[in-house]
Design a protein around this motif. Structure first.
Motif, PDB file in Angstrom:
ATOM      1  N   VAL A  60       0.942  -1.071   0.040  1.00 51.12           N
ATOM      2  CA  VAL A  60      -0.160  -0.072   0.005  1.00 51.12           C
ATOM      3  C   VAL A  60       0.835   1.143  -0.076  1.00 51.12           C
ATOM      4  O   VAL A  60       1.871   1.529   0.879  1.00 51.12           O
ATOM      5  CB  VAL A  60      -1.013   0.121   1.235  1.00 51.12           C
ATOM      6  CG1 VAL A  60      -1.677   1.243   1.306  1.00 51.12           C
ATOM      7  CG2 VAL A  60      -1.715  -1.001   1.182  1.00 51.12           C
ATOM      8  N   GLU A  62       0.752   5.296   0.406  1.00 56.07           N
ATOM      9  CA  GLU A  62      -0.276   6.397   0.861  1.00 56.07           C
ATOM     10  C   GLU A  62       0.378   7.996   0.568  1.00 56.07           C
ATOM     11  O   GLU A  62       1.506   7.998   1.255  1.00 56.07           O
ATOM     12  CB  GLU A  62      -0.842   6.199   2.339  1.00 56.07           C
ATOM     13  CG  GLU A  62      -1.372   4.814   2.494  1.00 56.07           C
ATOM     14  CD  GLU A  62      -2.224   4.841   3.716  1.00 56.07           C
ATOM     15  OE1 GLU A  62      -3.018   5.961   3.984  1.00 56.07           O
ATOM     16  OE2 GLU A  62      -2.298   3.871   4.538  1.00 56.07           O
ATOM     17  N   SER A  63      -0.483   8.644  -0.097  1.00 52.69           N
ATOM     18  CA  SER A  63      -0.091   9.955  -0.038  1.00 52.69           C
ATOM     19  C   SER A  63      -0.720  10.665   0.861  1.00 52.69           C
ATOM     20  O   SER A  63      -1.707  10.163   1.698  1.00 52.69           O
ATOM     21  CB  SER A  63      -0.411  10.284  -1.527  1.00 52.69           C
ATOM     22  OG  SER A  63      -1.706  10.618  -1.730  1.00 52.69           O
ATOM     23  N   ALA A  66      -4.645  10.230  -0.216  1.00 49.23           N
ATOM     24  CA  ALA A  66      -5.094   9.031  -0.378  1.00 49.23           C
ATOM     25  C   ALA A  66      -4.424   7.575  -0.146  1.00 49.23           C
ATOM     26  O   ALA A  66      -3.039   7.632  -0.426  1.00 49.23           O
ATOM     27  CB  ALA A  66      -5.836   8.822  -1.872  1.00 49.23           C
ATOM     28  N   ALA A  67      -4.768   6.590   0.025  1.00 48.82           N
ATOM     29  CA  ALA A  67      -4.305   5.126   0.112  1.00 48.82           C
ATOM     30  C   ALA A  67      -4.391   4.636  -1.240  1.00 48.82           C
ATOM     31  O   ALA A  67      -5.403   4.626  -1.929  1.00 48.82           O
ATOM     32  CB  ALA A  67      -4.660   4.305   1.207  1.00 48.82           C
TER      33      ALA A  67
END
Lengths: 130, 364
Positions: A60, A62-63, A66-67
């Motif tokens: 995953v 994540e920014s 959002a993921a």
């Protein structure tokens, strides 16, 4: 096609794969993907030894906004995650095809790698996706 | 069709990545949301918030109307230019919107409501205004820029120039003044000092360019969200909505119970809730392991029950994940947040997380 991507294969879910020539591959997300995600702040890499099937969500990224799942393009075994991303997830923004790699894995078979897109096909795919 | 603010061309010129926000084509960021966040904390940034709706309420019935419409009491506004933060409630206590009201003059108030709630707010306000003697003007002729950050006042005052700049620097916190055609308020949404400046649409672009030339960075909606969350400020639509009363979204302090005879919309419902007790707490969470908190993740409080995060993010200033959350009454200092099936430990804190660029977590 840039020099960086000439020897890479690409997926429709915006991962790149490098054949390391020793039965192993390295995977990351593309320049285009990191740009869409924006500043990355957290990466959950898969555990070494884990078996994955093609299409499995196995990491995953994540920014701040959002993921996003990262998918295994081929069946195989995870060898290692990129530990540098724990402290510096921004490496993916800075060098998506270099130090920002996400994990290494050993595919059960390299044959399926040939079915993935080359850089020119991926560029066309991104353009068509709009 | 998406709407554009008077600064649309400026955003494109500054290299903005544009997104649809509540029907408006707005800048998400101009390259890096994290850099923009830091620019505001360390120096100064400007946000185009012209998509928000500015309303002028004027007439002999304006004061009585607002005392009926809002859960907070505009009679607290004794000085001209003073601002009041309040919720506008339904009869059952649910929050229709949160807004700021400025007292301009006797019988004259200015209110700023959210962009996403514009139509329902206007319909509600006009309906409730029946029987009160006042005019309601939607000021679509005005643009609104928020200049925020450690150096925001100094830099913005320089651009306002001369007497207007001096007038702006004289403003107390949560005060505003009409300076010529411009309206300058010392309010904001980032936990930093600064101004929100309203001015005629045709002046917006040149003012924007002057701010940029003075060293103020353009900031998009992305950083606006991480900044406001660090500042522990609620966002309508995620931290609260029509199903939640201000007593359960950390806004009990905005409800003016006194004088007891003031009959504002929703009062009875809030009084019933207050008497019944058992209200959920609205708290801050700090994740103790690596990860990112997001809105609407389950919060597990051992031996007590479950709640949920209402908004969450990675805090660029603190380097950890933070969230606002609604949790059961009796929640103590610890909880767990469920992220992709895993339960990760979190600390319960009192917002804000960051104020004037500094962590508020020490000593909590």
């Amino acid at each position: 096609m840039s020099q960086q991507t000439a020897d890479l294969k690409f997926t429709q879910s915006h991962e790149w794969v490098r054949d390391n020539g020793d039965g192993t591959c390295t995977l990351g997300i593309t320049e285009h993907a990191q740009e869409l995600l924006g500043d990355l702040v957290f990466v959950e890499a898969p555990e070494a030894g884990r078996r994955v099937a093609a299409g499995d969500a196995c990491a995953v990224v994540e920014s701040v906004k959002a993921a996003s799942d990262v998918y295994a393009p081929l069946a195989g075994e995870i060898l290692s995650g990129n530990e540098a991303l724990a402290d510096s997830p921004e490496l993916i923004n800075q060098e998506p095809y270099g130090d920002g790699w996400i994990f290494k894995f050993r595919p059960d078979s390299m044959e399926a790698l040939g079915e993935l897109m080359d850089a020119a096909a991926y560029d066309a795919f991104v353009e068509a996706e709009g | 069709m998406t709407r554009q603010t008077a600064l649309h061309a400026e955003h494109l010129a500054a290299g903005a990545k544009m997104v649809d926000f509540a029907g408006w084509d707005m800048p998400l960021h101009y390259g890096s949301q994290l850099d923009e966040h830091r620019r505001v904390r360390e120096a100064a940034g400007v946000f185009d918030v012209s998509h928000m709706t500015v309303l002028d309420l004027a007439g002999p019935g304006a004061r009585d109307f607002l005392r009926h419409l809002l859960a907070n009491d505009v009679d607290r506004l004794k000085q001209r230019g003073k601002a009041l933060y309040s919720c506008m409630l339904r009869e059952d206590g649910g929050v229709i919107d949160d807004l700021i009201t400025y007292y301009l003059d006797d019988g004259r108030y200015r209110t700023v409501v959210n962009a996403a709630t514009r139509d329902k707010d206007l319909a509600w306000i006009r309906k409730q205004a029946e029987g009160f003697e006042l005019d309601i003007a939607v000021r679509d002729d005005l643009s609104m820029l928020a200049v925020q950050g450690a150096r925001a006042r100094e830099l913005a005052a320089g651009v306002l120039g001369g007497e207007d700049g001096a007038g702006a620097l004289d403003l107390g916190v949560f005060h505003a003044a009409e300076l010529g055609e411009r309206f300058v308020a010392r309010t904001g949404y980032t936990g930093e000092d600064g101004f929100e400046i309203m001015l005629p649409n045709e002046q917006a672009a040149s003012f924007w360019r002057a701010l940029l030339a003075a060293g103020v960075a353009p900031i998009g909606l992305g950083a606006r969200d991480t900044l406001r969350l660090e500042a522990g400020m609620n966002l309508y639509g995620t931290d609260m909505d029509e199903s939640i009363s201000p007593l359960e979204c950390g806004l009990a302090w905005t409800v003016a119970w006194e004088p007891a005879e003031r009959d504002f919309i929703g009062r009875e419902a809030l009084e019933r809730q207050r008497t019944a007790g058992g209200l959920r707490r609205f708290v801050g969470l700090v994740l103790e392991e690596r990860g990112v908190l997001r809105g609407h993740q389950p919060v597990i409080v051992e031996g007590i029950g479950e709640g949920e995060t209402t908004s969450g993010t990675f805090s660029p200033t603190l380097g950890v994940a933070i969230a606002l959350a609604r949790v059961p009454a009796g929640t103590g200092e610890r909880c767990e947040v469920e992220i992709r099936g895993k339960h990760l430990p979190a600390r319960v804190v009192r917002p804000p997380f960051v104020r004037h660029g500094r962590s508020c977590l020490d000593g909590q």
